[in-house]
Design an enzyme around this catalytic site. Sequence first.
Site, PDB file in Angstrom:
ATOM      1  N   HIS A  97       0.987  -1.084  -0.088  1.00  0.00           N
ATOM      2  CA  HIS A  97      -0.199   0.073  -0.147  1.00  0.00           C
ATOM      3  C   HIS A  97       1.003   1.264   0.044  1.00  0.00           C
ATOM      4  CE1 HIS A  97      -2.423  -3.403   2.204  1.00  0.00           C
ATOM      5  NE2 HIS A  97      -3.300  -2.769   1.459  1.00  0.00           N
ATOM      6  N   THR A 174      -6.732   3.656  -5.545  1.00  0.00           N
ATOM      7  CA  THR A 174      -7.006   3.810  -4.061  1.00  0.00           C
ATOM      8  C   THR A 174      -7.507   2.701  -3.090  1.00  0.00           C
ATOM      9  OG1 THR A 174      -9.508   4.332  -3.789  1.00  0.00           O
ATOM     10  CG2 THR A 174      -8.174   6.033  -4.498  1.00  0.00           C
ATOM     11  N   ASP A 175      -7.217   2.437  -2.122  1.00  0.00           N
ATOM     12  CA  ASP A 175      -7.324   1.369  -1.170  1.00  0.00           C
ATOM     13  C   ASP A 175      -9.010   1.582  -1.121  1.00  0.00           C
ATOM     14  OD1 ASP A 175      -7.551  -0.799   0.479  1.00  0.00           O
ATOM     15  OD2 ASP A 175      -6.009  -0.301   1.634  1.00  0.00           O
ATOM     16  N   TRP A 176      -9.720   0.375  -0.571  1.00  0.00           N
ATOM     17  CA  TRP A 176     -11.012   0.576  -0.569  1.00  0.00           C
ATOM     18  C   TRP A 176     -11.828   1.423   0.445  1.00  0.00           C
ATOM     19  CZ3 TRP A 176      -9.512  -2.369  -3.888  1.00  0.00           C
ATOM     20  CH2 TRP A 176     -10.303  -2.867  -4.864  1.00  0.00           C
ATOM     21  N   SER A 177     -12.677   2.278  -0.138  1.00  0.00           N
ATOM     22  CA  SER A 177     -13.304   3.250   0.702  1.00  0.00           C
ATOM     23  C   SER A 177     -12.472   4.388   1.419  1.00  0.00           C
ATOM     24  CB  SER A 177     -14.078   2.539   1.764  1.00  0.00           C
ATOM     25  OG  SER A 177     -14.969   1.573   1.119  1.00  0.00           O
TER      26      SER A 177
END
Length: 243
Positions: A97, A174-177
């Site tokens: 990430h 993006t990462d989730w949410s």
Amino acid sequence: ENATTYYQYCTAFPVGTAMAQTWNTELLRAFGRAVAQEMKEFQIDLWLAPGMNIQRNPLCGRNFEYYSEDPFLTGKMAAAVVRGVQEDGSCGAVIKHFACNNQEDNRMGVDVHISERALREIYLRGFEIAVKESAPLAIMTSYNQINGIHTANSRALCSVIARKEWGFGGVFMTDWSTTAPADGSVPWKCIEAGNDLIMPGSAKDDENIRKAYADGILSERQIRVCAGRLISLIDKLDKKTKN
């Protein structure tokens, strides 16, 4: 109702930390090839891995899928895995990430204060090696902030360092949410930063981006550039699959 249940029985490969202890890049490349084989079986184009943050805090909830506290080892292992996954061009890896996701407490809001030297020599070094040696098709940004800016909104990270300095030519997601919390990443600023894809995406994200465009703070060109990179990725994978 009348649905067919399709359960994916995937192979339980060893975690990244265990594989990194082999120091065996050929083994990691073979692992990547095995992952790609299962991806084809399940008709999956992008694998949301490998994870490659530095194991700085032992309580980080994602340490099991990260490789090491050493950036050189991390970069070499990840590059080998990506080469294996992408060997025949029909599957893609997503290194993550990006960057400094090293703790579990308040991981969606923590502001990592760090010098440029430490950032480049420790926390970004593995990503740099992976990008330059294996050309992953995508990079996923992290939840946290770095020096006051959410990584998903950081043009310095996405466009300047990764794309201009390292030569990354793939898609940022993006990462989730990450845009869901009130103090999270700002949707239109993801586009401005060169973060092409907001996951999983929402009506709120769409509204925010459209408003920024209508207000003149986000240009049509910036939107088209991000969309173009996504279309290019889809086209690339589609052609390889058909071949």
